[in-house]
Scaffold this active site. Structure first.
Site, PDB file in Angstrom:
ATOM      1  N   LEU A   1      -1.402   0.416  -0.288  1.00  0.00           N
ATOM      2  CA  LEU A   1      -1.290   0.740  -1.713  1.00  0.00           C
ATOM      3  C   LEU A   1      -2.124  -0.298  -2.335  1.00  0.00           C
ATOM      4  O   LEU A   1      -1.973  -1.356  -2.140  1.00  0.00           O
ATOM      5  CB  LEU A   1       0.176   0.674  -2.036  1.00  0.00           C
ATOM      6  CG  LEU A   1       0.211   1.376  -3.779  1.00  0.00           C
ATOM      7  CD1 LEU A   1      -0.049   2.456  -3.854  1.00  0.00           C
ATOM      8  CD2 LEU A   1       1.778   0.962  -3.963  1.00  0.00           C
ATOM      9  N   ASP A   2      -2.939   0.303  -3.056  1.00  0.00           N
ATOM     10  CA  ASP A   2      -3.760  -0.692  -3.781  1.00  0.00           C
ATOM     11  C   ASP A   2      -3.311  -1.977  -4.496  1.00  0.00           C
ATOM     12  O   ASP A   2      -2.197  -1.610  -5.071  1.00  0.00           O
ATOM     13  CB  ASP A   2      -4.995  -0.022  -4.924  1.00  0.00           C
ATOM     14  CG  ASP A   2      -5.708   0.928  -4.260  1.00  0.00           C
ATOM     15  OD1 ASP A   2      -5.909   0.966  -3.194  1.00  0.00           O
ATOM     16  OD2 ASP A   2      -6.416   1.841  -5.205  1.00  0.00           O
ATOM     17  N   ARG A   3      -3.970  -3.195  -4.466  1.00  0.00           N
ATOM     18  CA  ARG A   3      -3.390  -4.356  -4.960  1.00  0.00           C
ATOM     19  C   ARG A   3      -2.936  -4.022  -6.297  1.00  0.00           C
ATOM     20  O   ARG A   3      -1.962  -4.265  -7.092  1.00  0.00           O
ATOM     21  CB  ARG A   3      -4.288  -5.573  -4.915  1.00  0.00           C
ATOM     22  CG  ARG A   3      -3.660  -6.779  -5.362  1.00  0.00           C
ATOM     23  CD  ARG A   3      -4.738  -7.858  -5.406  1.00  0.00           C
ATOM     24  NE  ARG A   3      -5.971  -7.839  -5.838  1.00  0.00           N
ATOM     25  CZ  ARG A   3      -6.983  -8.419  -6.178  1.00  0.00           C
ATOM     26  NH1 ARG A   3      -6.897  -9.596  -5.582  1.00  0.00           N
ATOM     27  NH2 ARG A   3      -8.072  -8.242  -7.010  1.00  0.00           N
TER      28      ARG A   3
END
Length: 275
Positions: free
Chosen positions: A131-133
């Site tokens: 999951l994107d930062r």
């Protein structure tokens, strides 16, 4: 201060003593760097791994790598929230800003390390998906290699339903649904969406999104490409920045448990729309 050095050991010593002599850093700073995952050790016949113990005995032939950045070490990570625990894997609500995995300079701000510490470091942690930062929301963590392989297979074979809620710049028609099929990085990429509501005063739309493929930054790139960038995206889009950050949240995961637990269906609240 930023420091990256690698050493080949030629004498017996403890890790902290050796690095203090070679780097000029205090043992206190080095111990902090070790505990937060910025020191790596490779021994003959073994793979390189983080070494957190200052009293580790070094021997000739060992290789030590030090990745020191005080700014990174000073970062105070937000704490993920445990949603469900099934012993072999767990489900978490990841805050925005938390990395899925660590970097060479440390892992104290990574989901894997934070979840391991939540279990008093008594469990191993393995990534299942990313999951994107900048994004927040539901993410799985495996606690055995078997669980990591079984759950990873579900993702690779598209047996997991993933839903995201986003707020984008621009007004969709209130009844709009559709699928964005623009290729990304030369590969097929499909993003389906339906409009939840529109905010005319802010000129924004809130959407429910499902992914049929898993390309890098797929949601963010796709909506920027069609002229509706995600609010708060620091990388894609124009005129869509906001102080609250990226308004993209993984709100639902549905899959069949590979260990006989039946259908797992997790849902959490959506992101807050910008004021």
């Amino acid at each position: 201060m930023h420091l990256t050095v690698k050493y080949r050991i030629e004498t017996n010593s403890t890790l902290a003593d050796f690095l203090a002599t070679k780097s000029g850093l205090s043992k206190m700073k080095l111990k902090e760097c070790m505990s937060k995952g910025g020191v790596w050790l490779r021994r003959q016949g073994m793979k390189e791994d983080r070494c957190r113990k200052a009293t580790t005995k070094l021997a000739p032939g060992d290789q030590v790598a030090l990745y020191f950045d005080q700014e990174i070490l000073n970062v105070k990570p937000l704490v993920p929230k445990l949603i469900a625990d099934f012993t072999t894997y767990s489900v978490w609500d990841k805050p925005a800003g938390v990395l899925s995995q660590g970097t060479r300079f440390g892992d104290h701000c990574s989901l894997l390390r934070l979840t391991q510490q939540a279990f008093s470091t008594c469990r191993q942690t393995f990534p299942v998906h990313r999951l994107d930062r900048e994004a927040s929301g539901l993410i799985l963590v495996a606690h055995t290699p078997k669980a990591a392989a079984a759950l990873g297979h579900l993702w690779q074979t598209r047996q997991v339903k993933k839903e995201y809620e986003i707020t984008v710049k621009g007004l969709f028609d209130q009844t709009d649904t559709g699928t964005i099929t623009l290729p990304l990085d030369g590969k097929e990429a499909n993003t389906s969406y339906r409009v939840i509501d529109c905010n005319h005063s802010h000129h924004t739309s809130r959407l429910m999104v499902t992914l049929e493929t898993g390309r890098l930054h797929q949601i963010r790139r796709h909506f920027a490409m069609i002229g509706y960038p995600v609010i708060g995206d620091p990388t894609y889009g124009v005129g869509n920045k906001n102080t609250e950050g990226l308004v993209l949240r993984a709100v639902r995961l549905v899959f069949n448990c590979p260990f006989g637990g039946g259908c797992r269906d997790f849902h959490i609240p959506a992101p807050s729309a910008p004021e």
